[in-house]
Design an enzyme around this catalytic site. Structure first.
Site, short mmCIF file in Angstrom:
data_model
loop_
_atom_site.label_atom_id
_atom_site.label_comp_id
_atom_site.label_asym_id
_atom_site.label_seq_id
_atom_site.Cartn_x
_atom_site.Cartn_y
_atom_site.Cartn_z
N ILE A 137 -1.62 0.70 11.36
CA ILE A 137 -1.32 -0.67 10.95
C ILE A 137 -0.91 -1.45 12.20
CG2 ILE A 137 -0.72 -0.18 8.55
CD1 ILE A 137 2.17 0.00 9.27
N ASP A 138 -1.06 -2.75 12.14
CA ASP A 138 -0.81 -3.58 13.32
C ASP A 138 0.65 -3.50 13.77
OD1 ASP A 138 -3.47 -4.45 13.22
OD2 ASP A 138 -2.97 -6.11 11.88
N LYS A 139 0.87 -3.85 15.03
CA LYS A 139 2.21 -3.81 15.62
C LYS A 139 3.24 -4.54 14.76
CE LYS A 139 4.81 -5.64 19.55
NZ LYS A 139 4.74 -6.48 20.77
N THR A 141 3.09 -5.39 11.62
CA THR A 141 3.07 -5.02 10.21
C THR A 141 3.95 -3.79 10.04
OG1 THR A 141 0.82 -5.86 9.90
CG2 THR A 141 1.63 -4.28 8.28
N ARG A 237 -5.39 -9.82 6.87
CA ARG A 237 -5.11 -11.05 7.59
C ARG A 237 -6.34 -11.96 7.64
NH1 ARG A 237 -2.76 -8.72 13.11
NH2 ARG A 237 -2.38 -10.94 13.55
#
Length: 303
Positions: A137-139, A141, A237
């Site tokens: 998962i993104d930084k 998130t 997103r």
């Protein structure tokens, strides 16, 4: 050294050589390709060229892809929020602001650094920089990730992702008031041709499906739950932006005038999968982070 060949098409006529090559593989950055060209690893019609070379139709390109550098990833003691662990798998709740795995120039402070200190037996399928990492998962998130502790577990979990049998539900706050209770976004995703660091909906992109339902409405925002059917880069997103409801606080895909956040309001709150060895279905749920709850309270008080 692996080699790749490509012949310039009509629609690539006049494009810079570094732009064309970086567009052949979504994991190749333009800076990386420029280095290959300078190092003589790219030939056009058998000759070296400069990074700003303008392509002609039928130019024949040969790319010699250098072997990736072996980088040392150092274990770091961290206070990890472990939700489940046995000899095969581990489920961890990643905090907002933490990068999942190291990358050149960013080798410390990542989740992988912490996992390597916590347990020595991570799967090696994804190599030295991503041991045990099945998905990410993104930084900015927060939320739950499953980690493979051996190759058997890794292959099983990846297959479940491919077969779309993993349950992944996210909570998010988006701009705008969504007028219906449920929705499905089925739109292919790929690299943005105008910005290789961003994703967008493109006709020839990878199949991507996101389901969402409205949890709560506010004056100018909506609290939603999104369930992934596929797992593309930045999928929620980009999909929510595509239908006109970008995530609050999103610095890449959201509006400039947004809520005061350090990154997007997105939390991977529910994760379910079949255990690779026991075949038992396991499901875990992580509560919203404190700052996310505080944001919801502010929105409720302003109604």
């Amino acid at each position: 050294m692996e080699k790749m060949e490509h012949t310039i098409l009509e629609e690539q006529k006049g494009d810079r050589i570094d732009k064309v090559i970086s567009g052949l593989n979504e994991e190749w950055s333009r800076t990386q390709v420029q280095d290959w060209i300078k190092e003589g690893n790219v030939l056009v019609n058998g000759k070296n060229v400069k990074t700003n070379y303008k392509c002609s139709v039928s130019d024949f390109i040969v790319i010699s892809i250098p072997e990736p550098e072996e980088l040392d990833v150092v274990p770091e003691e961290m206070d990890l929020d472990i939700y489940y662990e046995d000899k095969d798998v581990l489920v961890v709740n990643k905090p907002k602001g933490m990068v999942v795995h190291p990358a050149p120039g960013h080798l410390t402070g990542t989740l992988v650094n912490g996992l390597m200190a916590h347990c020595k037996d991570l799967s090696g399928i994804n190599g030295v920089l991503r041991p045990g990492i099945v998905h990410r998962i993104d930084k900015d998130t927060s939320g739950l990730l499953m980690v493979a502790k051996n190759d058997l577990a890794h292959e099983s979990l990846v297959n479940q992702l491919v077969e779309k049998s993993v349950t992944r539900k996210y909570k998010a706050i988006v701009h705008g008031v969504i007028p219906h209770e449920y929705g499905t976004i089925d739109a292919p995703l790929g690299r943005d041709p105008k910005d290789r660091q961003s994703m967008t909906v493109v006709d020839n992109g990878k199949h991507a499906v996101t389901h969402f339902r409205v949890l709560e409405l506010f004056n100018e925002f909506t609290f939603v739950e999104c369930q992934l059917e596929t797992g593309r880069t930045h999928q929620i997103r980009v999909h929510m932006k595509y239908i006109g409801y970008p995530l609050a606080g999103d610095p890449k895909y959201g509006p400039r005038k947004t809520l005061d956040l350090n990154g997007q309001a997105l939390h991977a709150g529910l994760l379910g999968f079949i255990h690779p060895r026991t075949n038992e279905y396991l499901e875990f749920e992580a509560p919203l982070p404190e700052d996310f709850e505080e944001l919801l309270d502010r929105l409720r008080n302003n109604r």
